[in-house]
Enzyme design. Structure first.
Site, short mmCIF file in Angstrom:
data_model
loop_
_atom_site.label_atom_id
_atom_site.label_comp_id
_atom_site.label_asym_id
_atom_site.label_seq_id
_atom_site.Cartn_x
_atom_site.Cartn_y
_atom_site.Cartn_z
N HIS A 16 -7.83 9.57 -2.13
CA HIS A 16 -7.37 9.31 -0.98
C HIS A 16 -8.20 9.66 0.11
O HIS A 16 -8.40 9.20 1.16
CB HIS A 16 -5.74 9.97 -0.80
CG HIS A 16 -4.76 9.47 0.11
ND1 HIS A 16 -3.63 9.68 0.15
CD2 HIS A 16 -5.12 9.10 1.53
CE1 HIS A 16 -2.98 9.04 1.39
NE2 HIS A 16 -3.73 8.88 2.00
N ASP A 59 0.76 -1.20 0.02
CA ASP A 59 -0.09 0.01 0.07
C ASP A 59 0.81 1.25 0.15
O ASP A 59 1.58 1.62 0.77
CB ASP A 59 -0.91 0.07 1.33
CG ASP A 59 -1.89 1.20 1.34
OD1 ASP A 59 -2.83 1.05 0.86
OD2 ASP A 59 -1.56 2.16 1.84
N LYS A 98 -2.85 6.06 -4.08
CA LYS A 98 -3.96 6.91 -3.92
C LYS A 98 -3.64 8.35 -4.49
O LYS A 98 -2.56 8.71 -4.61
CB LYS A 98 -4.18 6.95 -2.55
CG LYS A 98 -4.00 5.65 -1.65
CD LYS A 98 -4.28 5.69 -0.32
CE LYS A 98 -4.06 4.45 0.39
NZ LYS A 98 -2.43 4.40 0.79
N TYR A 129 2.85 9.84 0.05
CA TYR A 129 3.84 9.34 0.76
C TYR A 129 5.20 9.52 -0.04
O TYR A 129 6.23 9.57 0.83
CB TYR A 129 3.99 7.80 0.82
CG TYR A 129 2.37 7.10 1.59
CD1 TYR A 129 1.44 8.33 1.99
CD2 TYR A 129 2.02 6.08 1.33
CE1 TYR A 129 0.37 7.69 2.69
CE2 TYR A 129 0.73 5.44 1.98
CZ TYR A 129 -0.01 6.42 2.69
OH TYR A 129 -1.35 6.02 3.14
N1 LIG Z 1 -5.78 5.76 3.61
C1 LIG Z 1 -5.31 6.48 4.50
O1 LIG Z 1 -5.58 7.68 4.68
C2 LIG Z 1 -4.35 6.07 5.41
C3 LIG Z 1 -3.95 6.58 6.61
C4 LIG Z 1 -3.12 5.95 7.60
C5 LIG Z 1 -2.60 4.73 7.05
N2 LIG Z 1 -2.64 4.43 5.91
C6 LIG Z 1 -2.12 2.87 5.57
O2 LIG Z 1 -2.27 2.07 6.43
C7 LIG Z 1 -0.92 1.60 6.94
C8 LIG Z 1 -0.71 1.11 8.25
O3 LIG Z 1 -1.14 2.37 9.10
P1 LIG Z 1 -0.11 2.72 10.40
O4 LIG Z 1 1.02 2.17 9.94
O5 LIG Z 1 -0.60 3.88 10.74
O6 LIG Z 1 -0.81 1.50 11.47
P2 LIG Z 1 -0.65 0.63 12.55
O7 LIG Z 1 -0.20 -0.60 12.14
O8 LIG Z 1 -1.79 0.99 13.39
O9 LIG Z 1 0.51 1.55 13.28
C9 LIG Z 1 1.91 1.09 13.17
C10 LIG Z 1 2.76 1.67 14.32
O10 LIG Z 1 2.17 1.00 15.56
C11 LIG Z 1 3.36 0.87 16.53
N3 LIG Z 1 3.33 -0.68 16.74
C12 LIG Z 1 3.46 -1.87 15.84
N4 LIG Z 1 3.51 -2.84 16.32
C13 LIG Z 1 3.68 -2.70 17.58
C14 LIG Z 1 3.74 -3.49 18.68
N5 LIG Z 1 4.02 -4.56 18.63
N6 LIG Z 1 4.19 -3.06 19.82
C15 LIG Z 1 3.85 -1.54 20.14
N7 LIG Z 1 3.80 -0.57 19.15
C16 LIG Z 1 3.62 -1.22 17.65
C17 LIG Z 1 4.68 1.26 15.57
O11 LIG Z 1 4.65 2.64 16.28
P3 LIG Z 1 6.24 3.32 16.30
O12 LIG Z 1 6.88 3.24 14.89
O13 LIG Z 1 5.98 4.35 16.85
O14 LIG Z 1 6.93 2.14 17.33
C18 LIG Z 1 3.88 1.35 14.27
O15 LIG Z 1 4.64 2.37 13.51
C19 LIG Z 1 -0.08 2.95 6.42
O16 LIG Z 1 1.30 2.41 6.43
C20 LIG Z 1 -0.52 3.47 5.17
O17 LIG Z 1 -0.09 2.32 4.00
C21 LIG Z 1 -3.71 4.70 5.05
#
Ligand SMILES: NC(=O)c1ccc[n+]([C@@H]2O[C@H](COP(=O)([O-])OP(=O)(O)OC[C@H]3O[C@@H](n4cnc5c(N)ncnc54)[C@H](OP(=O)(O)O)[C@@H]3O)[C@@H](O)[C@H]2O)c1
Length: 195
Positions: free
Chosen positions: A105, A42, A72, A47
């Site tokens: 997006h 994704d 997106k 980005y």
């Molecule tokens: N369409 C949209 O508007 C939109 C918006 C947001 C995201 N997205 C997509 O969704 C993907 C995933 O989103 P996200 O990375 O924000 O989601 P997420 O998986 O909820 O958050 C990832 C963060 O959670 C923390 N984490 C992960 N595993 C952990 C663990 N075992 N213990 C503690 N903390 C942990 C880490 O933070 P730290 O790095 O601080 O350790 C990691 O960076 C994005 O990369 C993007 O591709 C899309």
């Protein structure tokens, strides 16, 4: 990897998100993700890492057609000519003749959805996107998208995790045969920390 059928296209259920990844770190991370078995990546124009995502896929041992790539288009670029220009630019960045899923997006207040989706539809008809969809749409906007678009809306990508179950959005997505893609699935780690 579990796959599901979305509007006639097989979609790997688990995706690798890249929003925080840039440059070499992004290319390395996507390569590693492909090595360990991810087949759904994704990205987004916003980005600033489509080039690295495309390079990682090409440099990997996985064939392009075995990887599902989503990108997106940002709300500033949702006017008809801008969508066309951005889609071409994304394909150049990704080094691919098509993207698997092209998303709006975020909804735009400035551009009518019908205008945006006309461009998305044409991009799909030209074979440059296998599926088209939206992101961050509530149920009213989902309905509008389905009504205004002469092509299937295959996806709504929204924030979705145990603290935000999105029951109404999920229910409507099921009704439309649309995939709901969960972003922020761990609520930034909160899900893991509250065991
Ligand atoms: N369409 C949209 O508007 C939109 C918006 C947001 C995201 N997205 C997509 O969704 C993907 C995933 O989103 P996200 O990375 O924000 O989601 P997420 O998986 O909820 O958050 C990832 C963060 O959670 C923390 N984490 C992960 N595993 C952990 C663990 N075992 N213990 C503690 N903390 C942990 C880490 O933070 P730290 O790095 O601080 O350790 C990691 O960076 C994005 O990369 C993007 O591709 C899309």
């Amino acid at each position: 990897m579990m796959r599901m059928d979305v509007k006639g296209v097989r979609v790997p259920a688990l995706g690798f998100g890249t929003w925080a990844l840039r440059g070499r770190q992004c290319a390395d991370a996507v390569r590693m993700a492909l090595d360990v078995g991810y087949r759904h990546i994704d990205t987004a124009r916003m980005y600033g890492n489509e080039t690295e995502v495309g390079r990682a896929v090409r440099d990997s041992s996985v064939d392009r057609e075995d990887v599902f790539i989503t990108t997106k288009i940002w709300p500033d670029d949702l006017a008809y000519p801008d969508v066309k220009r951005c889609a071409e630019d994304s394909l150049r960045n990704l080094g691919s003749g098509y993207v698997d899923l092209l998303l709006v997006h975020w909804p735009s207040k400035a551009v009518p959805l019908r205008e945006t989706l006309k461009a998305f539809s044409e991009i799909k008809a030209a074979g440059k996107a296998r599926l088209i969809g939206v992101s961050n749409f509530n149920t009213a906007l989902m309905r509008e998208a389905v009504e205004e678009c002469d092509t299937d809306i295959a996806c709504n990508q929204v924030e979705y995790h145990p603290f935000l179950p999105q029951n109404r959005v999920l229910g409507l997505a099921r009704e439309y045969g649309m995939m709901l893609t969960a972003y922020m699935p761990l609520a930034k780690g909160k899900v893991v920390r509250c065991r």
